[in-house]
Design a protein around this motif. Structure first.
Motif, PDB file in Angstrom:
ATOM      1  N   HIS A 148       0.815  -1.220   0.000  1.00 14.26           N
ATOM      2  CA  HIS A 148       0.000   0.000   0.000  1.00 14.26           C
ATOM      3  C   HIS A 148       0.848   1.269   0.000  1.00 14.26           C
ATOM      4  N   ASP A 149       1.885   1.272   0.824  1.00 13.92           N
ATOM      5  CA  ASP A 149       2.738   2.466   0.945  1.00 13.92           C
ATOM      6  C   ASP A 149       3.406   2.809  -0.377  1.00 13.92           C
ATOM      7  N   ASP A 152       0.850   4.317  -2.798  1.00 15.02           N
ATOM      8  CA  ASP A 152       0.564   5.725  -2.469  1.00 15.02           C
ATOM      9  C   ASP A 152       1.691   6.642  -2.935  1.00 15.02           C
ATOM     10  N   LYS A 153       2.932   6.176  -2.728  1.00 17.14           N
ATOM     11  CA  LYS A 153       4.088   6.979  -3.150  1.00 17.14           C
ATOM     12  C   LYS A 153       4.111   7.156  -4.666  1.00 17.14           C
TER      13      LYS A 153
END
Length: 291
Positions: A148-149, A152-153
């Protein structure tokens, strides 16, 4: 005779200057259009390579796991799905570690999984949220692992890059319009008294504007053609240097870039000429001498 030759050379110099300045501006604008669409393709490629690992229940047989994988492939959000059996995982881990874990545990400690990638349009925070919810509702899936991270990035960085490129394109468009407008105004300036004389003998504004517009449309086409040739050479060199670029800068993107360059070339040169000619047409004889 010498004055006529000098005037002709001066006019040719104005045209050459206009072509050069317009070409340079169109090259920069064309490159920005190219990078905007290429950035979108890069974003799509990266998103569609982010893998979600669906860990399957240990009670599932090999056939059930493959059937579930086929079912996942039919989902509208799935880009690709591969079934990884627990025996295959054991084989790979044994090769990597140099020992067989099942010899110590008397069973295969690994789980079967489905390695799944999402289509780019579904690889965003909101879509992933409801897709994960759907996966977790299945009794056959015990866990979902997704980055997920990283997603998002990627989305945030692509949005920032696109915004910067759009702002830069607008800024360059304003600057280029101003520079080309000033260059065209200087070109029209030498013809101001001739234009005034034509007004006095009854020529309409449209009749007076026509040769200027035709000339500048020709300049716009020539400049756009030169800009497209330069951009095309850069793309070919990039293809030769990095083969992966072929999948990022597609033929559709190149075509859109060329069309954009020609539209901008004709639009900028035509609008600037219209404004400059109108400015002198509205002047009185006294204004022309004072200008």
């Amino acid at each position: 005779m010498s004055n006529r030759i000098f005037t002709k050379k001066k006019g040719d110099m104005h045209i050459a200057t206009l072509c050069l300045s317009t070409t340079l501006v169109l090259i920069i604008l064309g490159m920005i259009v190219l990078f905007l669409f290429a950035a979108n393709n890069i974003s799509k490629s990266v998103k569609e390579n982010l893998t979600a690992s669906l860990i399957l229940d240990d009670s599932l047989t090999l056939q059930q796991g493959k059937k579930l994988t086929q079912d996942m492939l039919r989902r509208p959000y799935t880009h690709s799905a591969d079934f990884i059996g627990k025996d295959k995982v054991l084989k790979e881990e044994t090769k990597a570690m140099g020992i067989d874990p099942s010899e110590f545990l008397d069973e295969n400690p690994f789980m079967s999984s489905i390695e799944l990638t999402l289509k780019a349009e579904y690889a965003n925070k909101d879509s992933v949220k409801w897709i994960e919810k759907e996966w977790k509702q299945s009794k056959s899936i015990t866990d979902v692992i997704y980055q997920h991270d990283l997603l998002d990035k990627i989305n945030n960085n692509i949005q920032k890059i696109s915004l910067v490129l759009v702002i830069l394109a607008v800024f360059l468009l304003i600057v280029s319009f101003t520079l080309i407008n000033n260059t065209i105004r200087l070109s029209v300036y030498s013809q101001r008294f001739k234009m005034h004389t034509m007004k006095l003998v009854g020529a309409t504004y449209g009749f007076i504007r026509k040769p200027f517009l035709k000339k500048m449309m020709f300049v716009g086409i020539i400049s756009a053609s030169l800009a497209c040739v330069f951009i095309g050479i850069c793309i070919v060199l990039l293809y030769n240097y990095e083969q992966y670029a072929v999948s990022i800068i597609t033929q559709d993107i190149v075509l859109i870039t060329y069309i954009s360059v020609f539209v901008l070339g004709l639009l900028i040169s035509t609008v600037c000429t219209f404004i400059s000619v109108n400015r002198f047409l509205k002047m009185t004889a006294a204004d022309l001498y004072r200008y």
